[in-house]
Structure formats: C-alpha cells, structure tokens
Design a protein around this motif. Structure first.
Motif, PDB file in Angstrom:
ATOM      1  N   GLU A 143       5.211   0.426   1.216  1.00 17.65           N
ATOM      2  CA  GLU A 143       4.510  -0.436   2.186  1.00 17.65           C
ATOM      3  C   GLU A 143       4.583   0.124   3.603  1.00 17.65           C
ATOM      4  OE1 GLU A 143       6.058  -4.419   1.841  1.00 17.65           O
ATOM      5  OE2 GLU A 143       5.541  -4.528  -0.296  1.00 17.65           O
ATOM      6  N   TRP A 144       5.471   1.076   3.835  1.00 20.62           N
ATOM      7  CA  TRP A 144       5.671   1.645   5.162  1.00 20.62           C
ATOM      8  C   TRP A 144       5.324   3.129   5.220  1.00 20.62           C
ATOM      9  CZ3 TRP A 144       6.950  -1.009   9.532  1.00 20.62           C
ATOM     10  CH2 TRP A 144       7.188  -2.371   9.339  1.00 20.62           C
ATOM     11  N   SER A 159       3.614  -0.418  11.741  1.00 16.45           N
ATOM     12  CA  SER A 159       3.226  -1.820  11.624  1.00 16.45           C
ATOM     13  C   SER A 159       3.633  -2.604  12.865  1.00 16.45           C
ATOM     14  CB  SER A 159       3.900  -2.412  10.378  1.00 16.45           C
ATOM     15  OG  SER A 159       3.630  -3.778  10.280  1.00 16.45           O
TER      16      SER A 159
END
Length: 184
Positions: free
Chosen positions: A115-116, A2
C-alpha cells in the motif's frame, strides 16, 4: 508519499515481529510478477528476512506512520559494514567486519508494504543508508537485488545487469542481480 507523515528511524529488536510480517506481505504482493509462489514462500524468512545483526549495528532503518494513534512500520532497509550480502539471521552469528578502505558496504533487506510502494520510501531509505555508509568511510556500495528491487536500485544509480541465481540452498533459489554504486 501519502497524506500520512512517514517517519524514518533506526529499527529496534522489538520491531522484529512486525518486520517479519511486513517482509512476508511485501514479498508476496510485490514479487509475484517476477517469482513463483514456491520461490517466494521458500525465500521468506530465510533469504528475505530480518537480520538482527543489522539492528544491533544500528544500520537498519524503518519507515513508520501513525495509524489510529499506533505506529505502523511500512518500509525497511539498511546498509551493512559486514561481509554478509543477504539473508535473515541464523542464530547469533557474527559476520566479519568490512574494511572501508578496501571493501564496499552492503545494501540489505529492503521491503515496502504494497500500500506504500512507489511513494519514495525505498528511495529515502537508500539515501539515508548511503549517507551513513559515507560517514563510516565507505566509498562504494554493493547489493544482491531481487528482480523487483532491481528497478528501484537502478533508478537510484546502481549498476549491474547480469542475472544470477541466489538463495540459501539448491531448493531455495531465485534470480537476482549483483549491483554496485560509487559513493564518491
């Protein structure tokens, strides 16, 4: 990965509560396609948990980001120079040391926040672990992969396809895959 910069560092004992929360979150989200809710809940904190021995040995890595000026752990994993293959801490036990000339070091306790996931964090922690194990004189790694972890380890060159039950007791079992990799 990200937009946030991911920093990799050694885990510390004060990280344990955040690591326990990360492991529970990652296990529930990323294992649901492979295990039942009953299996997941039974494994969290026992089979899938923090082994403080890895932290004391300085072989447990965390991946962190800065979020609202606060460090947040988004991934973890480690390697071990000890005989224990998987599982959380059980008191102050001490697992026997392995002999780098004859034994394989262990890959242990890899979890990434949902989320990662699939952004290279697990792969980078594996790279760090393999490098450190080589520096310690080991020429082979082995692990007991969960079914979701199997896909990551396979993509990193680990071998092994035979599914076997593992867990802490007859009421806490789930399918795993013993895997290994040469470091030479």
């Amino acid at each position: 990965m990200s937009d946030s910069q991911v920093i990799f560092r050694k885990a510390t004992l004060p990280d344990v509560p955040e690591l326990m929360a990360l492991i529970a979150c990652a296990s529930r989200a990323l294992s649901a396609a492979d295990y039942s809710n009953t299996q997941i809940e039974a494994a969290i904190g026992t089979v899938w948990g923090v082994d403080e021995e890895l932290i004391r040995d300085q072989t447990f890595i965390v991946a962190t980001i800065l979020q609202d000026e606060v460090e947040k752990i988004v991934g973890c994993g480690g390697w071990s120079k000890r005989a224990k293959l998987f599982g959380a801490s059980e008191g102050n036990e001490s697992s026997p040391l392995l002999d780098p000339q004859n034994d394989a070091s262990r890959i242990r306790a890899f979890f990434v926040h949902p989320e990662w996931s699939r952004q290279g964090i697990g792969r980078e922690i594996i790279r760090i672990c393999e490098h450190e194990a080589r520096q310690a004189g080991f020429t082979k790694m082995e692990l007991m992969a969960t079914l979701p972890g199997y896909r990551l380890y396979r993509s990193c060159g680990y071998l092994g396809d035979e599914i076997t039950p593992c867990g802490s007791n007859e009421f806490n079992t789930h399918d795993c895959v013993p895997m290994w990799k040469s470091l030479i």
